[in-house]
Design a protein around this motif. Sequence first.
Motif, PDB file in Angstrom:
ATOM      1  N   LYS A   1       9.134 -30.567  33.844  1.00 47.99           N
ATOM      2  CA  LYS A   1       8.730 -30.928  32.477  1.00 47.99           C
ATOM      3  C   LYS A   1       7.698 -29.944  31.936  1.00 47.99           C
ATOM      4  O   LYS A   1       7.782 -29.531  30.775  1.00 47.99           O
ATOM      5  CB  LYS A   1       8.167 -32.347  32.438  1.00 47.99           C
ATOM      6  CG  LYS A   1       9.208 -33.422  32.571  1.00 47.99           C
ATOM      7  CD  LYS A   1       8.578 -34.800  32.522  1.00 47.99           C
ATOM      8  CE  LYS A   1       9.635 -35.874  32.707  1.00 47.99           C
ATOM      9  NZ  LYS A   1       9.058 -37.216  32.653  1.00 47.99           N
ATOM     10  N   ARG A   2       6.748 -29.568  32.765  1.00 49.32           N
ATOM     11  CA  ARG A   2       5.728 -28.627  32.301  1.00 49.32           C
ATOM     12  C   ARG A   2       6.334 -27.245  32.029  1.00 49.32           C
ATOM     13  O   ARG A   2       6.010 -26.603  31.033  1.00 49.32           O
ATOM     14  CB  ARG A   2       4.579 -28.549  33.311  1.00 49.32           C
ATOM     15  CG  ARG A   2       3.679 -29.781  33.269  1.00 49.32           C
ATOM     16  CD  ARG A   2       2.432 -29.608  34.107  1.00 49.32           C
ATOM     17  NE  ARG A   2       2.685 -29.720  35.521  1.00 49.32           N
ATOM     18  CZ  ARG A   2       2.635 -30.847  36.227  1.00 49.32           C
ATOM     19  NH1 ARG A   2       2.323 -31.982  35.633  1.00 49.32           N
ATOM     20  NH2 ARG A   2       2.864 -30.840  37.518  1.00 49.32           N
ATOM     21  N   PHE A   3       7.237 -26.798  32.910  1.00 47.81           N
ATOM     22  CA  PHE A   3       7.868 -25.491  32.698  1.00 47.81           C
ATOM     23  C   PHE A   3       8.726 -25.527  31.436  1.00 47.81           C
ATOM     24  O   PHE A   3       8.712 -24.586  30.632  1.00 47.81           O
ATOM     25  CB  PHE A   3       8.702 -25.091  33.910  1.00 47.81           C
ATOM     26  CG  PHE A   3       9.234 -23.684  33.829  1.00 47.81           C
ATOM     27  CD1 PHE A   3       8.375 -22.592  33.901  1.00 47.81           C
ATOM     28  CD2 PHE A   3      10.592 -23.445  33.679  1.00 47.81           C
ATOM     29  CE1 PHE A   3       8.854 -21.295  33.822  1.00 47.81           C
ATOM     30  CE2 PHE A   3      11.080 -22.145  33.596  1.00 47.81           C
ATOM     31  CZ  PHE A   3      10.204 -21.071  33.662  1.00 47.81           C
ATOM     32  N   ARG A   4       9.453 -26.620  31.239  1.00 43.44           N
ATOM     33  CA  ARG A   4      10.270 -26.774  30.033  1.00 43.44           C
ATOM     34  C   ARG A   4       9.388 -26.773  28.790  1.00 43.44           C
ATOM     35  O   ARG A   4       9.711 -26.143  27.786  1.00 43.44           O
ATOM     36  CB  ARG A   4      11.095 -28.059  30.131  1.00 43.44           C
ATOM     37  CG  ARG A   4      12.122 -28.214  29.030  1.00 43.44           C
ATOM     38  CD  ARG A   4      13.082 -29.374  29.272  1.00 43.44           C
ATOM     39  NE  ARG A   4      12.419 -30.629  29.513  1.00 43.44           N
ATOM     40  CZ  ARG A   4      12.480 -31.305  30.659  1.00 43.44           C
ATOM     41  NH1 ARG A   4      13.167 -30.847  31.684  1.00 43.44           N
ATOM     42  NH2 ARG A   4      11.857 -32.452  30.794  1.00 43.44           N
ATOM     43  N   PHE A   5       8.244 -27.445  28.856  1.00 43.30           N
ATOM     44  CA  PHE A   5       7.319 -27.469  27.725  1.00 43.30           C
ATOM     45  C   PHE A   5       6.815 -26.059  27.427  1.00 43.30           C
ATOM     46  O   PHE A   5       6.792 -25.617  26.283  1.00 43.30           O
ATOM     47  CB  PHE A   5       6.141 -28.403  28.015  1.00 43.30           C
ATOM     48  CG  PHE A   5       5.124 -28.424  26.919  1.00 43.30           C
ATOM     49  CD1 PHE A   5       5.386 -29.047  25.724  1.00 43.30           C
ATOM     50  CD2 PHE A   5       3.905 -27.792  27.084  1.00 43.30           C
ATOM     51  CE1 PHE A   5       4.456 -29.045  24.704  1.00 43.30           C
ATOM     52  CE2 PHE A   5       2.971 -27.779  26.080  1.00 43.30           C
ATOM     53  CZ  PHE A   5       3.245 -28.416  24.878  1.00 43.30           C
ATOM     54  N   TYR A   6       6.416 -25.339  28.470  1.00 43.94           N
ATOM     55  CA  TYR A   6       5.921 -23.968  28.305  1.00 43.94           C
ATOM     56  C   TYR A   6       6.986 -23.084  27.663  1.00 43.94           C
ATOM     57  O   TYR A   6       6.713 -22.359  26.707  1.00 43.94           O
ATOM     58  CB  TYR A   6       5.498 -23.403  29.664  1.00 43.94           C
ATOM     59  CG  TYR A   6       5.181 -21.928  29.647  1.00 43.94           C
ATOM     60  CD1 TYR A   6       3.946 -21.467  29.208  1.00 43.94           C
ATOM     61  CD2 TYR A   6       6.121 -20.988  30.056  1.00 43.94           C
ATOM     62  CE1 TYR A   6       3.662 -20.097  29.188  1.00 43.94           C
ATOM     63  CE2 TYR A   6       5.839 -19.624  30.035  1.00 43.94           C
ATOM     64  CZ  TYR A   6       4.614 -19.191  29.607  1.00 43.94           C
ATOM     65  OH  TYR A   6       4.321 -17.852  29.567  1.00 43.94           O
ATOM     66  N   THR A   7       8.209 -23.135  28.177  1.00 44.14           N
ATOM     67  CA  THR A   7       9.264 -22.270  27.640  1.00 44.14           C
ATOM     68  C   THR A   7       9.631 -22.663  26.212  1.00 44.14           C
ATOM     69  O   THR A   7       9.930 -21.790  25.398  1.00 44.14           O
ATOM     70  CB  THR A   7      10.514 -22.264  28.539  1.00 44.14           C
ATOM     71  OG1 THR A   7      11.016 -23.591  28.683  1.00 44.14           O
ATOM     72  CG2 THR A   7      10.201 -21.668  29.900  1.00 44.14           C
ATOM     73  N   ASN A   8       9.598 -23.954  25.898  1.00 45.51           N
ATOM     74  CA  ASN A   8       9.848 -24.380  24.521  1.00 45.51           C
ATOM     75  C   ASN A   8       8.755 -23.872  23.593  1.00 45.51           C
ATOM     76  O   ASN A   8       9.036 -23.404  22.489  1.00 45.51           O
ATOM     77  CB  ASN A   8       9.935 -25.907  24.420  1.00 45.51           C
ATOM     78  CG  ASN A   8      11.218 -26.449  24.992  1.00 45.51           C
ATOM     79  OD1 ASN A   8      12.208 -25.745  25.133  1.00 45.51           O
ATOM     80  ND2 ASN A   8      11.219 -27.715  25.346  1.00 45.51           N
ATOM     81  N   LEU A   9       7.520 -23.978  24.038  1.00 44.64           N
ATOM     82  CA  LEU A   9       6.391 -23.531  23.237  1.00 44.64           C
ATOM     83  C   LEU A   9       6.464 -22.026  22.980  1.00 44.64           C
ATOM     84  O   LEU A   9       6.173 -21.556  21.887  1.00 44.64           O
ATOM     85  CB  LEU A   9       5.079 -23.884  23.943  1.00 44.64           C
ATOM     86  CG  LEU A   9       3.815 -23.667  23.156  1.00 44.64           C
ATOM     87  CD1 LEU A   9       3.770 -24.587  21.950  1.00 44.64           C
ATOM     88  CD2 LEU A   9       2.612 -23.920  24.035  1.00 44.64           C
ATOM     89  N   LYS A  10       6.880 -21.286  23.982  1.00 41.50           N
ATOM     90  CA  LYS A  10       7.002 -19.832  23.855  1.00 41.50           C
ATOM     91  C   LYS A  10       8.330 -19.431  23.197  1.00 41.50           C
ATOM     92  O   LYS A  10       8.594 -18.252  23.018  1.00 41.50           O
ATOM     93  CB  LYS A  10       6.884 -19.161  25.230  1.00 41.50           C
ATOM     94  CG  LYS A  10       5.566 -19.401  25.936  1.00 41.50           C
ATOM     95  CD  LYS A  10       4.453 -18.586  25.368  1.00 41.50           C
ATOM     96  CE  LYS A  10       4.573 -17.176  25.859  1.00 41.50           C
ATOM     97  NZ  LYS A  10       3.419 -16.350  25.619  1.00 41.50           N
ATOM     98  N   GLU A  11       9.148 -20.431  22.873  1.00 39.74           N
ATOM     99  CA  GLU A  11      10.445 -20.221  22.220  1.00 39.74           C
ATOM    100  C   GLU A  11      11.360 -19.323  23.047  1.00 39.74           C
ATOM    101  O   GLU A  11      12.002 -18.405  22.541  1.00 39.74           O
ATOM    102  CB  GLU A  11      10.249 -19.674  20.801  1.00 39.74           C
ATOM    103  CG  GLU A  11       9.453 -20.624  19.934  1.00 39.74           C
ATOM    104  CD  GLU A  11       9.105 -20.063  18.565  1.00 39.74           C
ATOM    105  OE1 GLU A  11       9.368 -18.863  18.316  1.00 39.74           O
ATOM    106  OE2 GLU A  11       8.591 -20.813  17.744  1.00 39.74           O
ATOM    107  N   LEU A  12      11.424 -19.620  24.344  1.00 40.30           N
ATOM    108  CA  LEU A  12      12.253 -18.851  25.266  1.00 40.30           C
ATOM    109  C   LEU A  12      13.547 -19.612  25.554  1.00 40.30           C
ATOM    110  O   LEU A  12      13.512 -20.768  25.973  1.00 40.30           O
ATOM    111  CB  LEU A  12      11.501 -18.588  26.574  1.00 40.30           C
ATOM    112  CG  LEU A  12      10.208 -17.788  26.450  1.00 40.30           C
ATOM    113  CD1 LEU A  12       9.460 -17.782  27.777  1.00 40.30           C
ATOM    114  CD2 LEU A  12      10.505 -16.367  25.992  1.00 40.30           C
TER     115      LEU A  12
END
Length: 136
Positions: free
Chosen positions: A10-21
């Motif tokens: 969940k945290r990795f998904r949040f990070y990648t979503n935030l970075k628009e990756l």
Amino acid sequence: MAIDLQQIGKRFRFYTNLKELEMEDLKSITGADETTLNHIINGCNIVLDELVAIVKNFEDLNPQWLIYGEGSMFKPMDEDGHCQDGNKGCLKKDKAAYLQQMKNMLIELDAAEVAKGHKPDIDALKAKLDQLKATQ
């Protein structure tokens, strides 16, 4: 402290979503295959050696936050607003959008943390986010 693979996902998904990756970006940045990345994003069958190798490719990502949920998502910035790796600006989004997305993530994580008995931690984080919004 136990490692919760679903929370890492969940945290990795949040990070990648935030970075628009997107997945193609992740594959290009990390050199990992889609199956490995999907395992991490979904919080299942994570091999920690693979996770560490992938996390090294995101110089602004705080691995302590990713793995244990402790500290800030991003590594500290210097006085000039540079990430520890020297790059200007860790976020593509503005601060208000980041705070709103962080608040949404806290709501999502709240159910899991309450089940584990960490309700005071979540309440403290929500209060801190409200304080940050108030200072804008």
